[in-house]
Design an enzyme around this catalytic site. Sequence first.
Site, mmCIF file in Angstrom:
data_model
loop_
_atom_site.group_PDB
_atom_site.id
_atom_site.type_symbol
_atom_site.label_atom_id
_atom_site.label_comp_id
_atom_site.label_asym_id
_atom_site.label_seq_id
_atom_site.Cartn_x
_atom_site.Cartn_y
_atom_site.Cartn_z
ATOM 1 C CG ASP A 86 10.583 3.532 2.620
ATOM 2 O OD1 ASP A 86 9.979 2.689 3.307
ATOM 3 O OD2 ASP A 86 11.461 3.242 1.784
ATOM 4 C CD GLU A 92 17.108 -10.029 -1.746
ATOM 5 O OE1 GLU A 92 16.307 -10.761 -1.182
ATOM 6 O OE2 GLU A 92 16.765 -9.030 -2.415
ATOM 7 C CB ALA A 136 7.247 -3.408 0.102
ATOM 8 C CD GLN A 137 2.970 -6.336 3.132
ATOM 9 O OE1 GLN A 137 1.983 -5.831 3.674
ATOM 10 N NE2 GLN A 137 2.878 -6.883 1.934
ATOM 11 C CB VAL A 197 6.241 17.807 -5.604
ATOM 12 C CG1 VAL A 197 5.718 18.846 -4.622
ATOM 13 C CG2 VAL A 197 5.087 17.153 -6.363
ATOM 14 N N GLY A 249 4.960 5.244 -5.513
ATOM 15 C CA GLY A 249 5.609 4.020 -5.015
ATOM 16 C C GLY A 249 4.564 3.096 -4.419
ATOM 17 C CG PHE A 250 5.668 -0.726 -2.698
ATOM 18 C CD1 PHE A 250 5.094 -1.838 -3.282
ATOM 19 C CD2 PHE A 250 7.042 -0.581 -2.768
ATOM 20 C CE1 PHE A 250 5.867 -2.788 -3.924
ATOM 21 C CE2 PHE A 250 7.827 -1.518 -3.405
ATOM 22 C CZ PHE A 250 7.245 -2.634 -3.989
ATOM 23 N N GLY A 294 4.050 10.912 -5.294
ATOM 24 C CA GLY A 294 4.817 9.669 -5.263
ATOM 25 C C GLY A 294 3.976 8.453 -5.606
#
Length: 423
Positions: A305, A174, A322-323, A83, A17-18, A15
């Site tokens: 996550d 949003e 994200a953090q 995977v 991602g972030f 992965g």
Amino acid sequence: MNIPQSNLPRVVIIGGGFAGINLAKNLANKNIQVVLIDKHNYHTFQPLLYQVSSSGLEPDSIAYPLRKILKNHKSSFFRLAEVEQIVPETNTIVTTIGEITYDYLVIATGTKTNFFGNKDIESHGMPMKTVPQALNIRSLILQNFEKAAIANTNEEREALLNFVIVGGGPTGVELAGAIAELKNNILPKDYHDLNPDDMKIYLFEGSDRVLSSMSKHASKKAEAFLKDLGVNVNCNTTVTSYDGSKVSTNSEMVMESETLIWAAGVIGDPIQGLNKDVLIDKANRYKVNAYNQVLDYENIFAIGDIALMECKDYPNGHPQVAQPAIQQGKVLGKNLIRLINNKALKPFKYKDKGSMATIGRNKAVVDLKHYKFGGFFAWFVWMFVHLMSLVGFRNRVVILFNWTYNYINFDKAARLIIRPFKK
Ligand SMILES: Cc1cc2nc3c(=O)[nH]c(=O)nc-3n(C[C@H](O)[C@H](O)[C@H](O)COP(=O)(O)OP(=O)(O)OC[C@H]3O[C@@H](n4cnc5c(N)ncnc54)[C@H](O)[C@@H]3O)c2cc1C
């Protein structure tokens, strides 16, 4: 998979991602062989997906090639693959392009959209978790405008111009604000053959307030901002079914709509192989200890996550934003180096930097630990934080240019049906 054999310990990261990219960066050039595997060849900046969906940004400005992140790291490799299975007994993973062994495995696969088992909504609703899905929404919105311009009956036009968004978290809020801007700023200019008042945006939220993960102050302000933009905000209302045209809710409200965007939750998508019953909670996250080590496995870790780290301040795990993913990626990087050098690991401690959401131009809400504010300054802070968090200088410049252009011209320039969406 054509990864060279070496004497270096091998860390396989699933992965990009972030969490995954921050880990990969922290392990670079540290006498470790890093293999990053992702089913996409790019990193997605998910917080701005809604701007792609609403024609504000081009998709390539929120995506970044994963190989470019690793380009100066001589012992790091990228492979484009999904995977499919972990075989912990032999320290092997099975992917769509073959198998590879690992010394340390890190699962950073994030989440997928959670439809809560509702097959109707899964079949007909529009998720917004990936770049292709955001592009589908963009095409559908624009196709609906075109069809509405030539609709034969009022009912047909109404269904095409009713936009339903389910989920009043930051994503739903949003997106509702951005679609309202299409109605307020684009329809009157580009679509002389449509009456902007015929376009309706409905936001449904099951709990009693939007942005329920933020302060009541933020919720109240966000709801007021949405109403100012003309969004119909319906709290305490859940959407129960959608057959592609009829939307039913738990209240009296029923409506016809050609567009239902599902932003009501996410769930982990665990890979086969680890003991499911012991390791995975009801949100499908891997239970990890304070070092992100998956319980019962010494050399398998989960971050971001997909990880559930129960601790005093976060008994149900960290927020899936994200953090925590970024911070866990960085901390695990240092811990893996310690582990390889036989040093003691340091536990992860989350530094909460606050949360925020934007609602159309000039408006946002920000919750910091000791200070909560909303309005123009909050919007400015929101833009700055998002620009600085983007991966890649080019993407920052392109997005800053687009935002400035759109702001001055009240425009959303990416109103293109490049790849028509077929229901
Ligand atoms: C629409 C939207 C808006 C959001 N807005 C915000 C926001 O404003 N602020 C905020 O802080 N957070 C926001 N989030 C949440 C934030 O994006 C996530 O918390 C964050 O992306 C988690 O990072 P991650 O690395 O754990 O997973 P991800 O970033 O999801 O990355 C997971 C990666 O794993 C890859 N992958 C998955 N399964 C496999 C497999 N089997 N094989 C190979 N590769 C695989 C995926 O392709 C992906 O690249 C938003 C999320 C969404 C969807």
